[in-house]
Enzyme design. Structure first.
Site, PDB file in Angstrom:
ATOM      1  N   SER A 197      27.383  37.395  25.303  1.00 55.71           N
ATOM      2  CA  SER A 197      27.571  38.707  25.950  1.00 55.71           C
ATOM      3  C   SER A 197      26.996  39.774  25.030  1.00 55.71           C
ATOM      4  O   SER A 197      26.791  39.538  23.825  1.00 55.71           O
ATOM      5  CB  SER A 197      29.069  38.939  26.140  1.00 55.71           C
ATOM      6  OG  SER A 197      29.362  40.304  26.330  1.00 55.71           O
TER       7      SER A 197
ATOM      8  N   TYR B 145      38.160  39.474  25.007  1.00 51.60           N
ATOM      9  CA  TYR B 145      36.817  39.108  25.490  1.00 51.60           C
ATOM     10  C   TYR B 145      35.804  39.270  24.359  1.00 51.60           C
ATOM     11  O   TYR B 145      34.983  38.388  24.104  1.00 51.60           O
ATOM     12  CB  TYR B 145      36.459  39.997  26.686  1.00 51.60           C
ATOM     13  CG  TYR B 145      35.149  39.657  27.361  1.00 51.60           C
ATOM     14  CD1 TYR B 145      35.066  38.614  28.274  1.00 51.60           C
ATOM     15  CD2 TYR B 145      33.994  40.384  27.092  1.00 51.60           C
ATOM     16  CE1 TYR B 145      33.853  38.309  28.906  1.00 51.60           C
ATOM     17  CE2 TYR B 145      32.795  40.094  27.712  1.00 51.60           C
ATOM     18  CZ  TYR B 145      32.728  39.045  28.627  1.00 51.60           C
ATOM     19  OH  TYR B 145      31.531  38.751  29.248  1.00 51.60           O
TER      20      TYR B 145
HETATM   21  N1  LIG Z   1      28.577  39.853  34.503  1.00 54.00           N
HETATM   22  C1  LIG Z   1      28.224  40.274  33.304  1.00 54.00           C
HETATM   23  O1  LIG Z   1      27.809  41.428  33.115  1.00 54.00           O
HETATM   24  C2  LIG Z   1      28.297  39.353  32.132  1.00 54.00           C
HETATM   25  C3  LIG Z   1      28.890  38.114  32.191  1.00 54.00           C
HETATM   26  N2  LIG Z   1      28.900  37.315  31.082  1.00 54.00           N
HETATM   27  C4  LIG Z   1      29.493  36.000  31.118  1.00 54.00           C
HETATM   28  O2  LIG Z   1      28.871  35.225  32.117  1.00 54.00           O
HETATM   29  C5  LIG Z   1      29.744  34.181  32.518  1.00 54.00           C
HETATM   30  C6  LIG Z   1      29.803  34.131  34.030  1.00 54.00           C
HETATM   31  O3  LIG Z   1      30.412  35.295  34.500  1.00 54.00           O
HETATM   32  P1  LIG Z   1      29.939  36.064  35.816  1.00 54.00           P
HETATM   33  O4  LIG Z   1      29.002  35.239  36.587  1.00 54.00           O
HETATM   34  O5  LIG Z   1      29.519  37.404  35.381  1.00 54.00           O
HETATM   35  O6  LIG Z   1      31.314  36.258  36.573  1.00 54.00           O
HETATM   36  P2  LIG Z   1      32.030  35.416  37.713  1.00 54.00           P
HETATM   37  O7  LIG Z   1      33.430  35.863  37.648  1.00 54.00           O
HETATM   38  O8  LIG Z   1      31.257  35.543  38.974  1.00 54.00           O
HETATM   39  O9  LIG Z   1      31.901  33.913  37.234  1.00 54.00           O
HETATM   40  C7  LIG Z   1      32.810  33.295  36.356  1.00 54.00           C
HETATM   41  C8  LIG Z   1      32.751  31.818  36.600  1.00 54.00           C
HETATM   42  O10 LIG Z   1      33.620  31.158  35.679  1.00 54.00           O
HETATM   43  C9  LIG Z   1      34.446  30.278  36.408  1.00 54.00           C
HETATM   44  N3  LIG Z   1      35.716  30.102  35.727  1.00 54.00           N
HETATM   45  C10 LIG Z   1      36.547  31.063  35.260  1.00 54.00           C
HETATM   46  N4  LIG Z   1      37.653  30.505  34.735  1.00 54.00           N
HETATM   47  C11 LIG Z   1      37.502  29.166  34.855  1.00 54.00           C
HETATM   48  C12 LIG Z   1      38.313  28.052  34.513  1.00 54.00           C
HETATM   49  N5  LIG Z   1      39.525  28.188  33.962  1.00 54.00           N
HETATM   50  N6  LIG Z   1      37.848  26.809  34.777  1.00 54.00           N
HETATM   51  C13 LIG Z   1      36.644  26.648  35.362  1.00 54.00           C
HETATM   52  N7  LIG Z   1      35.839  27.660  35.729  1.00 54.00           N
HETATM   53  C14 LIG Z   1      36.272  28.902  35.483  1.00 54.00           C
HETATM   54  C15 LIG Z   1      34.632  30.950  37.768  1.00 54.00           C
HETATM   55  O11 LIG Z   1      35.067  30.046  38.756  1.00 54.00           O
HETATM   56  C16 LIG Z   1      33.214  31.441  37.999  1.00 54.00           C
HETATM   57  O12 LIG Z   1      32.411  30.406  38.475  1.00 54.00           O
HETATM   58  C17 LIG Z   1      31.085  34.465  31.849  1.00 54.00           C
HETATM   59  O13 LIG Z   1      31.195  33.673  30.680  1.00 54.00           O
HETATM   60  C18 LIG Z   1      30.967  35.934  31.477  1.00 54.00           C
HETATM   61  O14 LIG Z   1      31.761  36.275  30.388  1.00 54.00           O
HETATM   62  C19 LIG Z   1      28.337  37.698  29.910  1.00 54.00           C
HETATM   63  C20 LIG Z   1      27.751  38.912  29.811  1.00 54.00           C
HETATM   64  C21 LIG Z   1      27.658  39.823  30.909  1.00 54.00           C
HETATM   65  O1  LIG Z   2      32.587  45.821  28.916  1.00 58.77           O
HETATM   66  C1  LIG Z   2      33.094  45.258  29.905  1.00 58.77           C
HETATM   67  O2  LIG Z   2      34.144  45.669  30.464  1.00 58.77           O
HETATM   68  C2  LIG Z   2      32.432  44.089  30.455  1.00 58.77           C
HETATM   69  O3  LIG Z   2      32.717  43.682  31.558  1.00 58.77           O
HETATM   70  C3  LIG Z   2      31.428  43.417  29.603  1.00 58.77           C
HETATM   71  C4  LIG Z   2      30.496  42.510  30.367  1.00 58.77           C
HETATM   72  O4  LIG Z   2      31.238  41.517  31.014  1.00 58.77           O
HETATM   73  C5  LIG Z   2      29.566  41.892  29.392  1.00 58.77           C
HETATM   74  O5  LIG Z   2      29.854  40.839  28.899  1.00 58.77           O
HETATM   75  C6  LIG Z   2      28.349  42.637  29.045  1.00 58.77           C
HETATM   76  O6  LIG Z   2      27.440  41.840  28.325  1.00 58.77           O
END
Ligand SMILES: NC(=O)C1=CN([C@@H]2O[C@H](COP(=O)(O)OP(=O)(O)OC[C@H]3O[C@@H](n4cnc5c(N)ncnc54)[C@H](O)[C@@H]3O)[C@@H](O)[C@H]2O)C=CC1
Ligand SMILES: O=C(O)C(=O)C[C@H](O)C(=O)CO
Length: 251
Positions: free
Chosen positions: A143, A156
């Site tokens: 992230s 986080y």
């Molecule tokens: N959306 C953003 O701006 C950013 C997201 N991320 C990271 O990207 C990754 C994916 O997140 P997003 O697609 O953004 O959000 P999202 O909420 O759409 O996806 C999260 C995914 O993780 C799964 N998940 C959560 N807890 C779980 C568990 N206990 N067991 C199995 N699966 C689980 C969910 O079912 C989902 O598929 C995360 O690690 C998040 O921290 C990192 C930087 C930026």
């Molecule tokens: O700053 C927050 O609140 C976020 O949701 C951070 C984003 O999930 C992230 O990981 C940006 O890279």
């Protein structure tokens, strides 16, 4: 001549593949030729169907990664269903937002256990398999908060800083065994994870105003970096945390 980005014949295990960044990455890997084990606590029917439309083999593996109990089974099940585990994408993750003065132990444990502890033990389970097969590729989803403090997200930020550190120590230990461990640090991507930020007009504007690319990221924006880090094109890239952030860190 085969492209160094070609993933034909490789099996990619992607956690949290049902939605958001996990789905974007799973489908980019499938487009590049990989078969997909779509891991999650929520069934990834759409991801599996789309990967199959692309001509790949794709299977769901059900697992709740809030504890490490299922991690060995996840890799075993992917190997059983698809014949290998060449690529692991540790994408599943959660966020809890609150002031540090009010943060609870439950908010701490839930995030750190899912985002960091399960990531380490899934890396370990996959690497045990990869060592036997002579190598592999691990991509952890970090992230911007692997580099910066963030606002009201202490567990986080700790977990994602931890993911960056783990990526480096595991790369250091496993490079000689033919396993590349790297991370992608997505910027601000329009998914469920950031819905609360986009619902807050002031915060949403502040975020958008500091993204040089002038837009929120899309899960598909992570595809190129994921294919690169999953493919032989990145064989000499180890322990790198690659920001895919529309220029956020450059501002
Ligand atoms: N959306 C953003 O701006 C950013 C997201 N991320 C990271 O990207 C990754 C994916 O997140 P997003 O697609 O953004 O959000 P999202 O909420 O759409 O996806 C999260 C995914 O993780 C799964 N998940 C959560 N807890 C779980 C568990 N206990 N067991 C199995 N699966 C689980 C969910 O079912 C989902 O598929 C995360 O690690 C998040 O921290 C990192 C930087 C930026
Ligand atoms: O700053 C927050 O609140 C976020 O949701 C951070 C984003 O999930 C992230 O990981 C940006 O890279």
């Amino acid at each position: 001549m085969t492209s160094p980005f070609d993933l034909s014949g490789r099996v990619a295990v992607v956690t949290g593949a049902n939605t958001g960044i996990g789905q974007g990455i799973a489908l980019a890997l499938a487009e590049a030729g990989a078969d997909i084990a779509a891991v999650g606590r929520t069934p990834a029917e759409e991801t599996v169907a789309k990967a199959r439309e692309l001509g790949r083999r794709a299977e769901m593996v059900s697992a709740d990664l809030s504890t490490i109990e299922p991690v060995a089974r996840v890799v075993d099940e992917a190997v059983e269903k698809l014949g290998g585990c060449d690529i692991l994408v540790n994408n599943a993750g959660i966020i809890r937002r609150n002031d540090s003065l009010d943060f609870t132990e439950e908010d701490w444990d839930a995030v750190v256990d899912t985002n960091m502890k399960s990531v380490f033990f899934l890396c370990q389970a996959a690497a045990r398999h990869m060592v036997k097969q002579g190598g592999g590729k691990i991509i952890n989803i970090a992230s911007l908060l692997s580099f910066q403090g963030g606002i009201r997200v202490p567990s986080y930020t700790a977990s994602k800083s931890g993911v960056a550190g783990l990526t480096k120590i595991l790369a250091n230990e496993w490079a000689a065994k033919g396993i590349n461990v790297n991370a992608i640090a997505p910027g601000y991507i329009a998914t469920n994870n950031t819905q609360a930020l986009r619902d807050d007009a002031d915060r949403s504007k502040a975020i958008l105003d500091r993204i040089p690319a002038g837009r929120w990221g899309d899960p598909k924006d992570m595809g190129g970096a994921a294919v690169f880090l999953a493919s032989s094109a990145s064989d000499y890239v180890d322990g790198h945390v690659l920001a895919v952030d529309g220029g956020w860190l450059a501002r």
